[in-house]
Structure formats: C-alpha cells, structure tokens
Design an enzyme around this catalytic site. Structure first.
Site: not given
Length: 232
Positions: A132, A135
């Site tokens: 997770d 990005e």
C-alpha cells in the site's frame, strides 16, 4: 472465521490491515491487540484459509538505536531515496515519527526487503502481501524541509490537481521531483515506484513461503501484472 463458516459463507482468505502493526511500523505485530495473531493464522491454515497482510514502503526513523531491524539494516545497506542535496528524503506517513522511503530501483534494496519479509514470515506465516501507499504517498509536500524551487519540482506546465497546486508543485502528497533514485530523478521514475516494489515483493514472498505467493499493489505500471495484482 467461525461466524463466517456458520453462516455458510465461503472463505478463501483472511486479510490483515495496518491495525495489526505495532504503531504502524512495518514488519511488527501489535502485541496488545493482536498478540495471538500468529496462532490465529496457524488455525486458519488448518482450515485451508490463506492469510494476506499489508506492508507500506515507508520506514520509521524514530525508533531507539538497534531496536528496529528494518531501519537499522536499511541504514547499513543505504537503501533510501535521497535528497538532491544529499542524505535520505525525510517524510511523514502513518508512523508517529518521520520516515525514509526505500529506493526499489536500487538492487541492494531488494536484498534488504527480502530479508525483512523473510524475518516477518518467521513470526507470522502469511501467504501473500498487500503493498500500500506506494505511489509513493507522503503526508507532507515532498519532504519535511519542502522542495527546492526548480523545474523538476515546479515545472512550467503544472496540472491543476488542486487549487493550491502552484504552491505545492508536483510534490503534492508525494516526493520532490528532484529526489534521487538509483535509476534517476523522482520526476522521471515516480510512476515506477509501485512497479519497482512489486517484483522484489513477489520474489520475497515466494522465497519466504516456498509457494506461488500473491502480491496486491496499490500502485502499478505497464508490466506490473507479471508480479502483482492491482487494487484501487
């Protein structure tokens, strides 16, 4: 699991979120609320149910010396994304203290990550990992000290993602564009962060479990499907 089974609902897997961690620290288990988790996972396996848990890429830098192997070995192997001026990028994510960000384009980072995943599996017999915040996500703009006013951080043509995008530049909720990875500036490799984390994560899971393994990634790029499924 018992209530799920009693209701006649098929269950193939149980998932663990960040709540299982000690203070949101990767590779840890909250002993107060989840101290029995390893035994619970062992019970799941006896019932034929898989267990998948979550890891974030960020690593807290605030733990006492020699008390947090993920940071200590990361320092030793020098695995972090660097500031343009030198030294690791310092940001904020879920841990209470600031964090560094691993550079998964750096081959030695794969060695570090693989060792951490194996040692974690020795404590908690997961079957797959859910990666997770890759990005990469950051709760400050760029880093704790902000970003320099150059074209990598504030290019002349800036997408209007937010009303204050002209103030934050491209580093809004991520790293400065001039941060340095093994393969180049963050400006050039930002979209490859989750991609570069996926392969070493799958390889680490396969090595630790001795099985086919599973990786689910929040950030992907063309080719990521070789190693990871995508969510969100």
């Amino acid at each position: 699991m018992g209530r799920t089974r009693d209701a006649g609902i098929p269950q193939d897997a149980q998932w663990g979120d960040i709540d299982i961690m000690d203070r949101a620290l990767d590779f840890t288990i909250d002993q107060e609320n989840f101290g029995g988790l390893p035994d619970y996972v062992a019970g799941l396996k006896e019932e034929g149910v898989r267990f998948v848990t979550i890891l974030d890429p960020c690593v807290s830098i605030g733990e006492p010396n020699s008390s947090y192997p993920a940071f200590d070995l990361g320092q030793e192997l020098d695995v972090w994304v660097k500031r343009a001026e030198g030294g690791p990028v310092v940001g904020r994510v879920w841990p209470q203290d600031p964090v560094h960000f691993p550079d998964f384009t750096q081959p030695r980072t794969h060695t570090w990550w693989g060792q951490m995943v194996k040692e974690f599996h020795d404590k908690l017999r997961f079957d797959g990992l859910w990666i997770d915040m890759n990005e990469p996500s950051n709760f400050v703009t760029g880093e704790m000290e902000g970003c320099a006013g150059n074209n990598l951080n504030f290019p002349p043509y800036l997408p209007h993602l937010r009303l204050d995008s002209s103030e934050h530049g491209l580093a809004d909720k991520t790293l400065c564009g001039d941060a340095v990875h093994h393969l180049g500036s963050h400006y050039d490799v930002h979209n490859l962060y989750g991609w570069s984390q996926s392969r070493p994560t799958l390889e680490a899971v396969q090595e630790a479990t001795g099985g086919r393994g599973l990786v689910l990634s929040r950030s992907t790029f063309v080719g990521s499907g070789q190693w990871a499924a995508h969510w969100l």
